[in-house]
Write a protein that holds these residues in place. Structure first.
Motif, short mmCIF file in Angstrom:
data_model
loop_
_atom_site.label_atom_id
_atom_site.label_comp_id
_atom_site.label_asym_id
_atom_site.label_seq_id
_atom_site.Cartn_x
_atom_site.Cartn_y
_atom_site.Cartn_z
N LEU A 16 0.84 -1.21 0.00
CA LEU A 16 0.00 0.00 0.00
C LEU A 16 0.88 1.25 0.00
N LEU A 17 1.97 1.20 0.74
CA LEU A 17 2.85 2.38 0.80
C LEU A 17 3.63 2.54 -0.50
N SER A 18 4.14 1.44 -1.04
CA SER A 18 4.95 1.58 -2.27
C SER A 18 4.07 2.00 -3.46
N GLU A 19 2.80 1.62 -3.42
CA GLU A 19 1.88 2.06 -4.48
C GLU A 19 1.29 3.45 -4.19
N LYS A 20 1.70 4.01 -3.07
CA LYS A 20 1.21 5.35 -2.66
C LYS A 20 -0.32 5.41 -2.62
N PHE A 21 -0.93 4.39 -2.04
CA PHE A 21 -2.39 4.34 -1.95
C PHE A 21 -2.86 5.23 -0.82
N GLU A 22 -3.59 6.27 -1.15
CA GLU A 22 -3.98 7.23 -0.11
C GLU A 22 -5.49 7.30 0.13
N LEU A 23 -6.23 6.41 -0.52
CA LEU A 23 -7.67 6.36 -0.29
C LEU A 23 -7.95 5.50 0.94
N PRO A 24 -9.21 5.52 1.44
CA PRO A 24 -9.49 4.73 2.65
C PRO A 24 -9.29 3.22 2.45
N VAL A 25 -8.92 2.57 3.56
CA VAL A 25 -8.66 1.13 3.57
C VAL A 25 -9.37 0.53 4.78
N ILE A 26 -10.03 -0.62 4.57
CA ILE A 26 -10.56 -1.38 5.71
C ILE A 26 -9.90 -2.76 5.72
N PHE A 27 -9.32 -3.12 6.86
CA PHE A 27 -8.89 -4.50 7.07
C PHE A 27 -10.08 -5.24 7.63
N HIS A 28 -10.68 -6.09 6.79
CA HIS A 28 -11.87 -6.80 7.25
C HIS A 28 -11.45 -8.00 8.10
N TRP A 29 -12.38 -8.44 8.98
CA TRP A 29 -12.14 -9.55 9.90
C TRP A 29 -10.81 -9.36 10.62
N PHE A 30 -10.62 -8.18 11.16
CA PHE A 30 -9.36 -7.95 11.87
C PHE A 30 -9.28 -8.90 13.05
N SER A 31 -8.13 -9.57 13.21
CA SER A 31 -8.00 -10.50 14.32
C SER A 31 -6.57 -10.49 14.84
N GLY A 32 -6.02 -9.31 14.97
CA GLY A 32 -4.64 -9.20 15.44
C GLY A 32 -4.55 -8.64 16.85
N SER A 33 -3.33 -8.31 17.22
CA SER A 33 -3.05 -7.84 18.58
C SER A 33 -3.34 -6.34 18.70
N PRO A 34 -3.39 -5.84 19.96
CA PRO A 34 -3.53 -4.40 20.13
C PRO A 34 -2.40 -3.62 19.46
N GLN A 35 -1.18 -4.15 19.50
CA GLN A 35 -0.05 -3.44 18.87
C GLN A 35 -0.25 -3.32 17.37
N LEU A 36 -0.68 -4.43 16.76
CA LEU A 36 -0.91 -4.40 15.31
C LEU A 36 -2.05 -3.44 14.97
N ALA A 37 -3.10 -3.49 15.77
CA ALA A 37 -4.23 -2.57 15.53
C ALA A 37 -3.74 -1.12 15.55
N LYS A 38 -2.86 -0.82 16.50
CA LYS A 38 -2.37 0.55 16.60
C LYS A 38 -1.53 0.93 15.38
N GLN A 39 -0.68 -0.01 14.95
CA GLN A 39 0.14 0.28 13.76
C GLN A 39 -0.72 0.63 12.55
N LEU A 40 -1.83 -0.09 12.40
CA LEU A 40 -2.68 0.12 11.22
C LEU A 40 -3.51 1.40 11.36
N THR A 41 -4.10 1.59 12.54
CA THR A 41 -4.95 2.79 12.70
C THR A 41 -4.09 4.06 12.74
N ASP A 42 -2.83 3.95 13.17
CA ASP A 42 -1.95 5.12 13.12
C ASP A 42 -1.74 5.59 11.68
#
Ligand code: ZN
Length: 216
Positions: free
Chosen positions: A117-143
């Protein structure tokens, strides 16, 4: 109050008032009513005829009821990871061309998805569906401004997903039924229980998120 089901594979006669976004595979799009909100994409499990399906995706992605591209993404537990990357990259580019958000399926590949997503410079909204990761991962993505959609795993009280869910700011959250047997109202009720609020509170936030997500 309005229940929004951001990602489902089932055409449901769900209880009203609810708004559900049906996930559709390109080969099936011509049989889906144009009055239904859909997302259109090739799931990483089903990339064997990706070329033909990408062509169909490109033809139908302009329809006004196609509100996002996906689900698409990467799944480390499935074969052909290199081909998955090619197909996912094609979805990112199509979404960019038509200026529509992405719905992402990601299993054990968050680093790869993030890099793409970063290398393609995608700047539109993104949803990770069925999120099932840790609080740390959630923070990395929502940041990064990306949204997380929660569903059935909210019922697994011992899971890291539940810990993550409790910590994610409401402005980055959606709910979904995916292919589970839960009603979207049951997911909202469980989420409200976990966050010590009411389903109405959640409904207000999610409705705002939905407007922001699809109006950018
Ligand atoms: Zn799904």
């Amino acid at each position: 109050m309005l229940y929004i089901d951001i990602h489902t594979h089932k055409i449901k006669c769900a209880q009203n008032p609810s708004l559900s976004v049906l996930n559709v595979f390109p080969a099936d799009i011509s049989s889906v009513s144009k009055s239904k909100f859909v997302t259109l994409g090739i799931h990483p499990w089903y990339i064997s005829e990706a070329e033909a399906n990408l062509k169909t995706l490109s033809e139908y992605v302009f329809l006004p009821n196609v509100i996002a591209v996906g689900e698409t993404g990467l799944d480390k537990l499935r074969p052909d990871f290199e081909k998955q990357i090619d197909v996912f990259r094609a979805h990112i580019r199509i979404a960019q061309q038509v200026h529509k958000p992405l719905i992402i399926h990601c299993v054990r590949a968050y680093q790869d998805v993030t890099e793409l997503l970063l290398s393609e410079k995608f700047e539109l909204p993104v949803i990770f569906h069925w999120f099932s990761g840790s609080p740390q991962l959630a923070k990395q993505l929502t940041d990064k401004g990306w949204f997380l959609s929660f569903g059935q795993s909210l019922f697994d009280l011992e899971s890291k997903t539940v810990r993550a869910f409790k910590a994610v700011p409401l402005e980055f959250i959606f709910f979904e039924t995916d292919d589970s047997d839960y009603e979207i109202s049951e997911i909202y009720e469980q989420a409200a229980f976990l966050r010590n609020c009411t389903a109405e509170n959640l409904s207000d936030s999610i409705s705002k998120n939905f407007q922001l997500f699809f109006q950018r």
